[in-house]
Design a protein around this motif. Structure first.
Motif, short mmCIF file in Angstrom:
data_model
loop_
_atom_site.label_atom_id
_atom_site.label_comp_id
_atom_site.label_asym_id
_atom_site.label_seq_id
_atom_site.Cartn_x
_atom_site.Cartn_y
_atom_site.Cartn_z
N HIS A 239 0.82 -1.20 0.00
CA HIS A 239 0.00 0.00 0.00
C HIS A 239 0.86 1.26 0.00
O HIS A 239 0.57 2.23 -0.72
N LEU A 240 1.91 1.24 0.80
CA LEU A 240 2.81 2.40 0.84
C LEU A 240 3.55 2.57 -0.49
O LEU A 240 3.81 3.70 -0.92
N PHE A 241 3.88 1.47 -1.15
CA PHE A 241 4.54 1.56 -2.45
C PHE A 241 3.65 2.24 -3.47
O PHE A 241 4.08 3.14 -4.20
N VAL A 242 2.38 1.83 -3.52
CA VAL A 242 1.43 2.43 -4.46
C VAL A 242 1.26 3.91 -4.15
O VAL A 242 1.29 4.76 -5.05
N ALA A 243 1.10 4.25 -2.88
CA ALA A 243 0.93 5.65 -2.49
C ALA A 243 2.18 6.47 -2.82
O ALA A 243 2.08 7.59 -3.34
N PHE A 244 3.37 5.92 -2.55
CA PHE A 244 4.60 6.66 -2.81
C PHE A 244 4.82 6.88 -4.31
O PHE A 244 5.20 7.98 -4.73
N MET A 245 4.60 5.85 -5.11
CA MET A 245 4.79 6.00 -6.56
C MET A 245 3.81 7.00 -7.14
O MET A 245 4.18 7.84 -7.97
N THR A 246 2.56 6.94 -6.70
CA THR A 246 1.57 7.90 -7.18
C THR A 246 1.94 9.31 -6.76
O THR A 246 1.90 10.24 -7.57
N PHE A 247 2.31 9.49 -5.50
CA PHE A 247 2.70 10.81 -5.02
C PHE A 247 3.91 11.34 -5.78
O PHE A 247 3.93 12.51 -6.18
N SER A 248 4.91 10.51 -5.97
CA SER A 248 6.14 10.95 -6.63
C SER A 248 5.87 11.44 -8.05
O SER A 248 6.34 12.52 -8.44
N LEU A 249 5.14 10.66 -8.82
CA LEU A 249 4.86 11.06 -10.20
C LEU A 249 3.92 12.25 -10.26
O LEU A 249 4.05 13.11 -11.13
N TRP A 250 2.97 12.34 -9.32
CA TRP A 250 2.10 13.51 -9.24
C TRP A 250 2.92 14.76 -8.95
O TRP A 250 2.75 15.79 -9.59
N PHE A 251 3.83 14.67 -7.98
CA PHE A 251 4.65 15.79 -7.57
C PHE A 251 5.52 16.28 -8.73
O PHE A 251 5.62 17.49 -8.98
N ILE A 252 6.13 15.36 -9.43
CA ILE A 252 6.99 15.73 -10.56
C ILE A 252 6.18 16.35 -11.69
O ILE A 252 6.53 17.39 -12.23
N THR A 253 5.06 15.70 -12.04
CA THR A 253 4.24 16.18 -13.15
C THR A 253 3.66 17.55 -12.85
O THR A 253 3.78 18.48 -13.66
N TRP A 254 3.03 17.69 -11.70
CA TRP A 254 2.42 18.98 -11.37
C TRP A 254 3.49 20.04 -11.16
O TRP A 254 3.30 21.20 -11.51
N GLY A 255 4.64 19.65 -10.62
CA GLY A 255 5.74 20.61 -10.45
C GLY A 255 6.24 21.15 -11.78
O GLY A 255 6.50 22.35 -11.91
N ILE A 256 6.36 20.30 -12.77
CA ILE A 256 6.78 20.75 -14.10
C ILE A 256 5.74 21.67 -14.70
O ILE A 256 6.06 22.72 -15.27
N LEU A 257 4.48 21.29 -14.56
CA LEU A 257 3.40 22.13 -15.11
C LEU A 257 3.33 23.47 -14.39
O LEU A 257 3.07 24.51 -15.00
N LEU A 258 3.55 23.48 -13.06
CA LEU A 258 3.54 24.74 -12.30
C LEU A 258 4.72 25.62 -12.68
O LEU A 258 4.59 26.84 -12.83
N THR A 259 5.89 25.01 -12.82
CA THR A 259 7.09 25.79 -13.13
C THR A 259 6.98 26.49 -14.48
O THR A 259 7.37 27.65 -14.64
N ASN A 260 6.42 25.78 -15.44
CA ASN A 260 6.29 26.35 -16.78
C ASN A 260 4.98 27.07 -16.99
O ASN A 260 4.74 27.62 -18.07
N GLN A 261 4.12 27.09 -15.99
CA GLN A 261 2.80 27.73 -16.05
C GLN A 261 2.03 27.34 -17.31
O GLN A 261 1.51 28.18 -18.04
#
Length: 103
Positions: free
Chosen positions: A78-100
């Motif tokens: 369960h923690l693996f699924v949550a961590f992988m989802t969080f990590s990819l969400w953080f990276i994806t949304w971070g890239i989209l936020l940085t480039n607006q």
């Protein structure tokens, strides 16, 4: 006996690939969903709704994995699924936020 071991190893490998791929794709989808719902402005980065969207994607995955036929064994999975989802969400949304990026 060797054939049974090879079949079991292949099934375990296929399970791990499926769980990892689903968690990764869900994280990317959650990042895009956060960008579409919350936005990509500087103020959107502090909005907690983006995190709630990611948590929703984690919650949806767990029963989906059972429907597919893969049981999650214990808290570690369960923690693996949550961590992988969080990590990819953080990276994806971070890239989209940085480039607006406007979606």
């Amino acid at each position: 006996m060797a054939t049974e071991q090879a079949t079991e190893r292949r099934a375990a490998h296929l399970r791990s690939i499926t769980v990892t791929a689903l968690a990764s794709l869900a994280g990317i989808a959650a990042g895009f969903a956060s960008a579409m719902v919350v936005g990509t402005s500087g103020q959107a980065a502090t909005d907690q709704l983006g995190l709630a969207i990611m948590l929703g994607f984690v919650v949806v995955q767990l029963p989906l994995l059972r429907v597919i036929g893969y049981e999650l064994n214990g808290i570690k999975d369960h923690l693996f699924v949550a961590f992988m989802t969080f990590s990819l969400w953080f990276i994806t949304w971070g890239i989209l936020l940085t480039n607006q990026v406007q979606l």
